[in-house]
Write an enzyme that holds these catalytic residues in place. Structure first.
Site, PDB file in Angstrom:
ATOM      1  N   LYS A  38     -10.362  -2.894   2.791  1.00 54.83           N
ATOM      2  CA  LYS A  38     -11.116  -2.508   3.994  1.00 54.83           C
ATOM      3  C   LYS A  38     -12.268  -1.587   3.592  1.00 54.83           C
ATOM      4  CE  LYS A  38      -7.696   1.040   5.128  1.00 54.83           C
ATOM      5  NZ  LYS A  38      -8.071   2.213   5.885  1.00 54.83           N
ATOM      6  N   TYR A 255     -32.986  24.900  -2.476  1.00 53.33           N
ATOM      7  CA  TYR A 255     -33.064  25.380  -1.093  1.00 53.33           C
ATOM      8  C   TYR A 255     -32.062  26.508  -0.851  1.00 53.33           C
ATOM      9  CZ  TYR A 255     -35.819  21.261   0.130  1.00 53.33           C
ATOM     10  OH  TYR A 255     -36.793  20.309   0.213  1.00 53.33           O
TER      11      TYR A 255
HETATM   12  C1  LIG Z   1      -2.394   0.642   7.498  1.00 52.50           C
HETATM   13  C2  LIG Z   1      -2.841   1.032   6.134  1.00 52.50           C
HETATM   14  N1  LIG Z   1      -2.179   0.578   5.066  1.00 52.50           N
HETATM   15  C3  LIG Z   1      -2.532   0.909   3.807  1.00 52.50           C
HETATM   16  C4  LIG Z   1      -3.597   1.731   3.567  1.00 52.50           C
HETATM   17  C5  LIG Z   1      -3.929   2.090   2.152  1.00 52.50           C
HETATM   18  O1  LIG Z   1      -3.700   3.454   1.939  1.00 52.50           O
HETATM   19  P1  LIG Z   1      -4.034   4.101   0.528  1.00 52.50           P
HETATM   20  O2  LIG Z   1      -5.488   3.910   0.319  1.00 52.50           O
HETATM   21  O3  LIG Z   1      -3.690   5.551   0.716  1.00 52.50           O
HETATM   22  O4  LIG Z   1      -3.209   3.397  -0.467  1.00 52.50           O
HETATM   23  C6  LIG Z   1      -4.324   2.228   4.639  1.00 52.50           C
HETATM   24  C7  LIG Z   1      -5.456   3.134   4.383  1.00 52.50           C
HETATM   25  O5  LIG Z   1      -5.806   4.006   5.086  1.00 52.50           O
HETATM   26  C8  LIG Z   1      -3.940   1.864   5.959  1.00 52.50           C
HETATM   27  O6  LIG Z   1      -4.605   2.341   7.024  1.00 52.50           O
END
Ligand SMILES: Cc1ncc(COP(=O)(O)O)c(C=O)c1O
Length: 367
Positions: A38, A255
């Site tokens: 994602k 800055y």
């Molecule tokens: C539903 C869900 N599963 C898995 C993950 C993966 O988590 P991580 O990146 O901490 O392994 C996420 C990430 O936020 C998530 O929202």
């Protein structure tokens, strides 16, 4: 290689992605592994991360656009929509693309019940076991399961939850208890673990969701670092010195004059600023590598530049390589987690925030 507009570049290390995925497999040898891609593969770019992650058992992601991109890479295996559908017509794309999807609300069950399809869907029924973000309460979970299980639109129901504290002291046991109590007699595969539950708690279940660990950031930094977990940075952000300055006692930098020299020393100016995604919250002292040597930033980060201390680097000059995070020359490593900590945030945010103006290349053939 395409000419860079200025000497800044991000590198995605395919071999590190593959290595890190193997770490997930070693930690959960009986599980199948979702590579969580994602947020455009946590900022690495789905297409760029794919060659390194193609050994995963499936890709877990956020929305249909990301799912289409993974299918366009010719991935025929499982794809899971982590938040399921956002509106009823999303189900048509799920049918067409063969997507598995999370079901976390009664509305999503209603949409499925009204969906016309020749190919029943595999769904992951999500329980809110304590995080209070998405999912059915433990009390409502069973009736949602019964309802889904009876739908002709559904081929298989798997069970899922997500941990709020797998990376810290509170841990996972309170949510595990809730989940077990409500599901112990329900059939179906389970998907519970994120990176922290996999590495820290060694939790075994059917489908592990490996996100941040795949990208070479420690889920529980600073308690443990990537060296502890045997992870490698999947992204390097590198630049160069474009100028140097000689400071005298009392001279200040940048800055707001946030750094003032208490001795005469040299500094370097790096072609990287907050408009490249380097956090402005990083104050004086944030670690950085120059020619693979560790040094520190000085003063405020500007839009396009930042300053680094060259006191111990007499050989450094214009053109010297600067590693903002990731892999430097000579095998030096600067974990993104250290930079994130200096900015009061986590590696996730930094990797997701590399700006579109930064050219990105994939290193495919590193040993
Ligand atoms: C539903 C869900 N599963 C898995 C993950 C993966 O988590 P991580 O990146 O901490 O392994 C996420 C990430 O936020 C998530 O929202």
């Amino acid at each position: 290689m395409k000419r860079m507009p200025r000497p800044i570049q991000a590198i995605v290390h395919a071999s590190a992605l593959t290595h890190n995925l193997a770490r997930a497999r070693a930690a959960a040898p009986d599980a199948r592994i979702w590579a969580v891609v994602k947020a455009d593969a946590y900022g690495h770019g789905i297409e760029r991360a794919f060659p390194g992650l193609r050994g995963a058992d499936g890709f877990a992601l956020l929305d249909l656009q990301e799912a289409r991109r993974v299918r366009a890479l010719d991935w025929r295996g499982p794809i899971l929509l982590l938040e399921g559908t956002f509106e009823p017509r999303d189900l048509e794309d799920c049918s067409r693309l063969g997507l598995w999807h999370v079901v976390h609300t009664a509305e999503q069950v209603d949409w499925l019940a009204a969906h016309k399809t020749q190919s029943p869907h595999r769904v992951f029924l999500k329980m809110n076991s304590g995080m209070n973000r998405l999912g059915f309460t433990p009390a409502a979970f069973r009736s949602a399961w019964v309802r889904l299980n009876a739908l002709p639109q559904v081929s298989e129901v798997s069970l899922m939850t997500h941990f709020s504290d797998a990376d810290d002291e509170r841990g996972i046991s309170h949510q595990m208890k809730v989940f077990e109590a409500a599901t112990h007699d329900l059939p179906g595969e389970r998907s519970l673990s994120n990176s922290a539950a996999t590495l820290r708690h060694g939790l075994q279940n059917d489908w592990v969701r490996a996100g941040i660990l795949s990208y070479g950031s420690a889920p529980d930094f600073p308690q443990h670092d990537i060296a502890h977990w045997g992870l490698q940075p999947a992204m390097t952000l590198r630049s160069q010195l474009i100028a140097t300055q000689q400071l005298q006692i009392g001279d200040s930098v940048g800055y707001g004059s946030r750094y003032t020299a208490d001795r005469a020393h040299r500094i370097g100016i790096v072609a990287c600023g907050y408009a490249d995604g380097y956090p402005r919250h990083c104050g004086t002292g944030t670690p950085v590598l120059v020619d693979g040597q560790r040094t520190a930033t000085l003063g405020r980060v500007s839009m396009d530049m930042l300053a680094v201390d060259l006191s111990a680097l007499p050989q450094a000059g214009v053109g010297s390589e600067v590693t903002l995070w990731g892999c430097g020359p000579g095998g030096a490593v600067l974990a993104i987690d250290e930079v994130a900590q200096a900015a009061g945030t986590i590696g996730y945010e930094l990797m997701c925030a590399v700006a579109p103006r930064v050219p990105v290349v994939v290193a495919l053939d590193e040993a």
